[in-house]
Every structure is written in structure tokens, then in C-alpha cells.
Design a protein around this motif. Structure first.
Motif, PDB file in Angstrom:
ATOM      1  N   PRO A   8      21.611   6.195   5.393  1.00 48.99           N
ATOM      2  CA  PRO A   8      21.706   5.117   6.382  1.00 48.99           C
ATOM      3  C   PRO A   8      20.554   5.125   7.394  1.00 48.99           C
ATOM      4  O   PRO A   8      20.208   6.176   7.940  1.00 48.99           O
ATOM      5  CB  PRO A   8      23.037   5.395   7.090  1.00 48.99           C
ATOM      6  N   PRO A   9      19.974   3.949   7.673  1.00 51.01           N
ATOM      7  CA  PRO A   9      18.979   3.834   8.738  1.00 51.01           C
ATOM      8  C   PRO A   9      19.679   3.670  10.079  1.00 51.01           C
ATOM      9  O   PRO A   9      20.895   3.431  10.135  1.00 51.01           O
ATOM     10  CB  PRO A   9      18.232   2.551   8.359  1.00 51.01           C
ATOM     11  N   ALA A  10      18.935   3.791  11.158  1.00 53.73           N
ATOM     12  CA  ALA A  10      19.523   3.574  12.483  1.00 53.73           C
ATOM     13  C   ALA A  10      19.830   2.107  12.715  1.00 53.73           C
ATOM     14  O   ALA A  10      20.837   1.747  13.328  1.00 53.73           O
ATOM     15  CB  ALA A  10      18.578   4.095  13.564  1.00 53.73           C
ATOM     16  N   ILE A  11      18.960   1.234  12.194  1.00 53.42           N
ATOM     17  CA  ILE A  11      19.058  -0.211  12.448  1.00 53.42           C
ATOM     18  C   ILE A  11      18.701  -0.946  11.157  1.00 53.42           C
ATOM     19  O   ILE A  11      17.796  -0.532  10.423  1.00 53.42           O
ATOM     20  CB  ILE A  11      18.108  -0.645  13.587  1.00 53.42           C
ATOM     21  N   VAL A  12      19.411  -2.026  10.887  1.00 56.10           N
ATOM     22  CA  VAL A  12      19.102  -2.881   9.737  1.00 56.10           C
ATOM     23  C   VAL A  12      18.686  -4.255  10.246  1.00 56.10           C
ATOM     24  O   VAL A  12      19.369  -4.848  11.094  1.00 56.10           O
ATOM     25  CB  VAL A  12      20.311  -3.019   8.798  1.00 56.10           C
ATOM     26  N   VAL A  13      17.567  -4.746   9.730  1.00 60.26           N
ATOM     27  CA  VAL A  13      17.080  -6.088  10.056  1.00 60.26           C
ATOM     28  C   VAL A  13      17.223  -6.952   8.808  1.00 60.26           C
ATOM     29  O   VAL A  13      16.770  -6.560   7.729  1.00 60.26           O
ATOM     30  CB  VAL A  13      15.607  -6.066  10.521  1.00 60.26           C
ATOM     31  N   PHE A  14      17.858  -8.104   8.959  1.00 58.11           N
ATOM     32  CA  PHE A  14      18.091  -9.005   7.830  1.00 58.11           C
ATOM     33  C   PHE A  14      17.077 -10.153   7.880  1.00 58.11           C
ATOM     34  O   PHE A  14      17.015 -10.887   8.876  1.00 58.11           O
ATOM     35  CB  PHE A  14      19.510  -9.574   7.889  1.00 58.11           C
ATOM     36  N   ILE A  15      16.322 -10.309   6.812  1.00 53.01           N
ATOM     37  CA  ILE A  15      15.330 -11.385   6.727  1.00 53.01           C
ATOM     38  C   ILE A  15      15.518 -12.109   5.401  1.00 53.01           C
ATOM     39  O   ILE A  15      15.619 -11.467   4.340  1.00 53.01           O
ATOM     40  CB  ILE A  15      13.875 -10.838   6.797  1.00 53.01           C
ATOM     41  N   ASP A  16      15.544 -13.434   5.422  1.00 52.59           N
ATOM     42  CA  ASP A  16      15.633 -14.194   4.186  1.00 52.59           C
ATOM     43  C   ASP A  16      14.306 -14.145   3.429  1.00 52.59           C
ATOM     44  O   ASP A  16      13.231 -14.021   4.032  1.00 52.59           O
ATOM     45  CB  ASP A  16      16.002 -15.650   4.476  1.00 52.59           C
ATOM     46  N   ALA A  17      14.386 -14.299   2.114  1.00 55.36           N
ATOM     47  CA  ALA A  17      13.208 -14.130   1.262  1.00 55.36           C
ATOM     48  C   ALA A  17      12.208 -15.265   1.379  1.00 55.36           C
ATOM     49  O   ALA A  17      11.086 -15.148   0.891  1.00 55.36           O
ATOM     50  CB  ALA A  17      13.650 -13.982  -0.197  1.00 55.36           C
ATOM     51  N   ASP A  18      12.578 -16.374   2.010  1.00 53.97           N
ATOM     52  CA  ASP A  18      11.650 -17.494   2.161  1.00 53.97           C
ATOM     53  C   ASP A  18      11.143 -17.625   3.601  1.00 53.97           C
ATOM     54  O   ASP A  18      10.650 -18.669   3.998  1.00 53.97           O
ATOM     55  CB  ASP A  18      12.302 -18.808   1.727  1.00 53.97           C
ATOM     56  N   CYS A  19      11.261 -16.548   4.376  1.00 48.57           N
ATOM     57  CA  CYS A  19      10.855 -16.570   5.786  1.00 48.57           C
ATOM     58  C   CYS A  19       9.661 -15.646   6.030  1.00 48.57           C
ATOM     59  O   CYS A  19       9.424 -14.712   5.264  1.00 48.57           O
ATOM     60  CB  CYS A  19      12.008 -16.123   6.694  1.00 48.57           C
ATOM     61  N   GLN A  20       8.959 -15.903   7.107  1.00 47.36           N
ATOM     62  CA  GLN A  20       7.922 -14.992   7.571  1.00 47.36           C
ATOM     63  C   GLN A  20       8.199 -14.650   9.027  1.00 47.36           C
ATOM     64  O   GLN A  20       8.786 -15.456   9.761  1.00 47.36           O
ATOM     65  CB  GLN A  20       6.533 -15.625   7.427  1.00 47.36           C
ATOM     66  N   ILE A  21       7.785 -13.449   9.435  1.00 48.84           N
ATOM     67  CA  ILE A  21       8.045 -13.025  10.804  1.00 48.84           C
ATOM     68  C   ILE A  21       6.736 -12.941  11.575  1.00 48.84           C
ATOM     69  O   ILE A  21       5.707 -12.530  11.042  1.00 48.84           O
ATOM     70  CB  ILE A  21       8.797 -11.679  10.845  1.00 48.84           C
ATOM     71  N   ALA A  22       6.791 -13.356  12.832  1.00 52.59           N
ATOM     72  CA  ALA A  22       5.606 -13.330  13.690  1.00 52.59           C
ATOM     73  C   ALA A  22       5.301 -11.904  14.123  1.00 52.59           C
ATOM     74  O   ALA A  22       6.167 -11.015  14.092  1.00 52.59           O
ATOM     75  CB  ALA A  22       5.831 -14.222  14.908  1.00 52.59           C
ATOM     76  N   SER A  23       4.079 -11.688  14.555  1.00 52.97           N
ATOM     77  CA  SER A  23       3.644 -10.367  15.008  1.00 52.97           C
ATOM     78  C   SER A  23       4.557  -9.848  16.122  1.00 52.97           C
ATOM     79  O   SER A  23       4.886 -10.584  17.058  1.00 52.97           O
ATOM     80  CB  SER A  23       2.196 -10.441  15.504  1.00 52.97           C
ATOM     81  N   GLY A  24       4.946  -8.584  16.024  1.00 52.11           N
ATOM     82  CA  GLY A  24       5.767  -7.955  17.055  1.00 52.11           C
ATOM     83  C   GLY A  24       7.251  -8.205  16.921  1.00 52.11           C
ATOM     84  O   GLY A  24       8.041  -7.699  17.730  1.00 52.11           O
ATOM     85  N   THR A  25       7.668  -8.952  15.903  1.00 50.34           N
ATOM     86  CA  THR A  25       9.081  -9.315  15.776  1.00 50.34           C
ATOM     87  C   THR A  25       9.966  -8.100  15.530  1.00 50.34           C
ATOM     88  O   THR A  25      11.026  -7.952  16.162  1.00 50.34           O
ATOM     89  CB  THR A  25       9.258 -10.350  14.656  1.00 50.34           C
ATOM     90  N   LEU A  26       9.597  -7.233  14.609  1.00 48.70           N
ATOM     91  CA  LEU A  26      10.443  -6.076  14.320  1.00 48.70           C
ATOM     92  C   LEU A  26      10.606  -5.183  15.546  1.00 48.70           C
ATOM     93  O   LEU A  26      11.711  -4.736  15.870  1.00 48.70           O
ATOM     94  CB  LEU A  26       9.872  -5.274  13.153  1.00 48.70           C
ATOM     95  N   ASP A  27       9.506  -4.920  16.249  1.00 51.43           N
ATOM     96  CA  ASP A  27       9.599  -4.074  17.448  1.00 51.43           C
ATOM     97  C   ASP A  27      10.469  -4.719  18.516  1.00 51.43           C
ATOM     98  O   ASP A  27      11.240  -4.032  19.201  1.00 51.43           O
ATOM     99  CB  ASP A  27       8.199  -3.803  18.006  1.00 51.43           C
ATOM    100  N   ALA A  28      10.350  -6.045  18.688  1.00 53.72           N
ATOM    101  CA  ALA A  28      11.152  -6.735  19.701  1.00 53.72           C
ATOM    102  C   ALA A  28      12.639  -6.653  19.369  1.00 53.72           C
ATOM    103  O   ALA A  28      13.482  -6.393  20.243  1.00 53.72           O
ATOM    104  CB  ALA A  28      10.714  -8.195  19.825  1.00 53.72           C
ATOM    105  N   LEU A  29      12.982  -6.861  18.106  1.00 48.06           N
ATOM    106  CA  LEU A  29      14.386  -6.790  17.695  1.00 48.06           C
ATOM    107  C   LEU A  29      14.945  -5.374  17.879  1.00 48.06           C
ATOM    108  O   LEU A  29      16.033  -5.187  18.426  1.00 48.06           O
ATOM    109  CB  LEU A  29      14.520  -7.215  16.233  1.00 48.06           C
ATOM    110  N   VAL A  30      14.180  -4.389  17.418  1.00 51.60           N
ATOM    111  CA  VAL A  30      14.650  -3.003  17.508  1.00 51.60           C
ATOM    112  C   VAL A  30      14.795  -2.564  18.962  1.00 51.60           C
ATOM    113  O   VAL A  30      15.741  -1.874  19.327  1.00 51.60           O
ATOM    114  CB  VAL A  30      13.691  -2.072  16.744  1.00 51.60           C
ATOM    115  N   ALA A  31      13.850  -2.995  19.814  1.00 49.97           N
ATOM    116  CA  ALA A  31      13.927  -2.626  21.233  1.00 49.97           C
ATOM    117  C   ALA A  31      15.211  -3.142  21.869  1.00 49.97           C
ATOM    118  O   ALA A  31      15.865  -2.430  22.644  1.00 49.97           O
ATOM    119  CB  ALA A  31      12.707  -3.165  21.979  1.00 49.97           C
TER     120      ALA A  31
END
Length: 394
Positions: A123-146
Motif C-alpha cells: 500500500p502507498p500512503a496516498i493514491v491519486v486517481f487520473i483518467d486515461a484521457d486526461c493530462q495534469i498541469a505542472s505541480g499538480t501531484l505535489d499540490a494534491l499530496v500536500a
């Protein structure tokens, strides 16, 4: 009796507009920039991507995610009943791939459940769900995790659907409606100290909530239902404006209509659920849960505009027939409040998308959509994966 009935109907219509307007005004009102959270060491996360025949676009999705991955992070792709190269492309980008075959239990929810079952092995500490037809902007993962780390609650990114360059006025208006639904209103809820609904992609949750979640529901709007369940269980989702997930509108008019019918039909079904839930005293024990139920009660933008217009027309006719002026006064107040909310939202977030000269086309667009709603109200939920077709030019 006629006056009483019209007055009650007018108050109900005004109440829905008031909820919508409060959210929009709070979201569109100028506010100071929120201080960004930063950290040098964040826990390892897993990005879970459900995919069904996404060979044409999954490479761009994985590339945008890969640019933000840190040491120890994982990307897990669930290739659900695929008959294309989705799984092979995902492996090229270093993703862990689960190839799932199940002709009975189909759909995004079942794919997510399979991904979570795979993650239980480590198990990871945090799970991020992203659809396969989407793109994420720079810094998105860090912002969500924070935000997840700061509040130990589910977090929803800003999820926008974009019209292709040179798209029709209908798609531009659709993008504006999307901005109101997935940016202005949840931002307003956040500023009011309230939770937000989930939108299916750009969601981040601590592992303990992921492990307990019932994801394999097959509901048309499983994300909306999921948010209500989280709030009811004491973990209401938060909105993170700094995180951004984008996708393009489908490239064919038929696909646009199919997608819209699926979303809005599901929303109408959830509205019926919200009415029933709010009739039970237990719903009012949680302010967060109650706030989300009220948010769900607000119909899709076109239907809300139509309800206000029809109510005003009926009240005006009643006033001319001598029934009374009170329903008309309530309806006019609803019109003014609705226009204020739309105007502020447009001024704050959509002036470049819809220049003033194109705003006059909004009523015609709304009228063209109205005939579809009776069919949506009577339709039953589909429990299969319906992939959005983005392969044909419009």
C-alpha cells in the motif's frame, strides 16, 4: 390554491438558484492568492489510471504524469477489457499494468477496484486517481499530496474539459458551463468552508480511505456518489484549485452528446437521491454531508436556466390573470440572482473564452438542449464502461 401552489413552486426555484448563486459569487469574488505548501520529502504515492481502449491518448497522459513522479512513486494502469495497445503503451512508459477481462462486471468502478486490490500488496500512503484521457498541469501531484497530508482528507483537483481550437460556439459554451461546475462552484464551496463533490479524475485520497471505499458501484456518476459517501463517513472532500487536470471535448458531435447525456442523466438521478436523503433527519446531523446534498440538488446549468425562465413565464401569466403578484416577484428575483451569478462567473473566468458578442447566443444554445431532458429523467442508469469517442473529427 393557485396562488399558494405558484408561490411554493417559486420559492423552490428561488432556493435552487440561491444555492447556485452563493457558490458562484463566493467562487468568482476576488480573493488573495493562497499560499502554496511546499515540502522536501513527501511520501511515496501511487497514481491509479483506469483505461478502456485508450491507445490513442494514454501516452500523453503518462508523459504528463511521469514528469512529476518522484522516487518511490508508482503508476498503475488498469487496462480494462481492452482490445487495443493500451497495455503495451503503458508498459513502455514504465507503468505497472493490470490487464482485466470480465464481460459481466464492466466499467470504471470495477477497474478502480481491481487497481486498489493490486495496491493492497504494497500500500502507498496516498493514491491519486487520473483518467486515461486526461493530462495534469505542472505541480499538480505535489499540490494534491500536500493537501492530503495537511488535512488527511480526500482532495479534488480542478478538472476542466477544454474545447479544441476553432471549436463551435456550442463547445465554447459547454466549456464555460464546465468551468462553472468544476471550478467556480467548488472554489466557492471551499471559500465558504464547505467540501466539494468529486469529479472522477484528479482525486487524491489517503490509503486508509481508499482501502475502505466501495468503488465498484457501476453508477453513472460514481464520483458524485463517492463524495457523498465520504462526507457521510466523516471525510468530506476538499477542493484544490492549484492542482489542474484537463481533457479535450470529444471530437465528434455524437460523442459530445453521448457524454453529456450520460453525465446529466446521472446527475438527475442523483438529484432524486438527494431529495430523499434530505427528507431524513439523519442527513442534517453533518453540515458537510448536508452541504453536498444541497449542491447535488442544483440541476445542470441549462435545466436550471430553463426552470427559472418557465417559472417566470407562468408567474407572469398568472399575474395578468389576477392570481397575484407574489409568484412573479419571486421569479424575477430568481432571474436577477441567476444572471448575477452567471455574469460574475463569466467576468472572473471566461471573458477570453466567450467574448461579449457571443453571449447573445447562450439562450438559443440552452433551448436546443431542453428537449433531451425528459428522456434523461426516464432513462435508467447503465452499468457498463462507456468510453468517450475522441477519434473522429467534428
Amino acid at each position: 390554491m393557485a396562488l399558494l401552489s405558484l408561490t411554493v413552486a417559486g420559492i423552490a426555484c428561488f432556493a435552487l438558484v440561491a444555492i447556485f448563486a452563493i457558490e458562484c459569487i463566493a467562487g468568482a469574488w476576488p480573493s488573495g492568492r493562497r499560499a502554496e505548501r511546499s515540502f522536501s520529502n513527501r511520501p511515496a504515492i501511487a497514481v491509479l489510471i483506469p483505461a478502456h481502449n485508450e491507445a490513442l491518448g494514454i501516452a500523453a497522459t503518462l508523459r504528463s504524469i511521469g514528469d512529476q513522479i518522484r522516487g518511490g512513486d508508482r503508476i498503475v494502469v488498469v487496462a480494462d477489457n481492452c482490445d487495443d495497445e493500451t497495455a503495451a503503451i503503458a508498459r513502455i512508459f514504465g507503468a505497472e499494468v493490470i490487464e482485466r477481462r470480465d464481460s459481466v462486471n464492466r466499467g470504471k468502478g470495477h477497474a478502480l477496484a481491481a487497481g486498489v486490490a493490486h495496491l493492497r500488496q504494497s500500500p502507498p500512503a496516498i493514491v491519486v486517481f487520473i483518467d486515461a484521457d486526461c493530462q495534469i498541469a505542472s505541480g499538480t501531484l505535489d499540490a494534491l499530496v500536500a493537501d492530503v497530508m495537511a488535512f488527511n482528507r480526500p482532495v479534488q483537483a480542478r478538472n476542466l474539459q477544454l474545447a479544441p481550437t476553432g471549436a463551435s460556439i456550442g463547445l465554447a459554451i459547454g466549456e464555460f458551463a464546465f468551468r462553472i461546475k468544476n471550478h467556480v462552484r467548488p472554489l466557492g464551496m471551499s471559500r465558504l468552508g464547505m467540501p466539494c463533490l468529486m469529479t472522477g479524475t484528479g482525486m487524491a485520497l489517503p490509503w486508509n480511505l481508499v482501502e475502505q471505499a466501495n468503488l465498484a458501484t457501476g453508477h453513472l456518476v460514481e464520483d458524485m456518489k463517492f463524495a457523498l459517501e465520504l462526507a457521510q463517513n466523516g471525510a468530506p472532500p476538499r477542493f484544490c484549485e492549484q492542482a489542474l487536470v484537463t481533457s479535450l471535448f470529444p471530437t465528434s458531435a455524437e460523442a459530445v452528446e453521448t457524454q453529456r447525456r450520460r453525465w446529466e442523466g446521472g446527475h438527475l438521478a442523483m438529484m432524486r437521491f438527494a431529495v430523499g436523503a434530505l427528507s431524513r433527519p439523519s442527513a442534517w446531523r453533518s453540515a458537510a454531508y448536508c452541504a453536498l446534498l444541497l449542491d447535488v440538488l442544483v440541476p445542470p446549468l441549462t435545466l436550471l436556466a430553463a426552470a427559472v425562465a418557465v417559472m417566470t413565464l407562468i408567474a407572469a401569466c398568472a399575474a395578468l390573470l389576477g392570481v397575484g403578484l407574489l409568484p412573479l416577484a419571486i421569479a424575477v428575483a430568481a432571474v436577477l440572482l441567476f444572471l448575477l451569478a452567471i455574469g460574475l462567473s463569466w467576468a472572473a473566468f471566461a471573458t477570453e473564452l466567450l467574448p461579449p458578442r457571443q453571449l447573445v447566443r447562450l439562450p438559443a444554445y440552452a433551448i436546443a438542449k431542453l428537449y433531451k431532458y425528459p428522456r434523461m429523467l426516464l432513462s435508467s442508469s447503465r452499468h457498463e464502461w462507456v468510453r468517450t469517442d475522441r477519434s473522429r473529427p467534428q
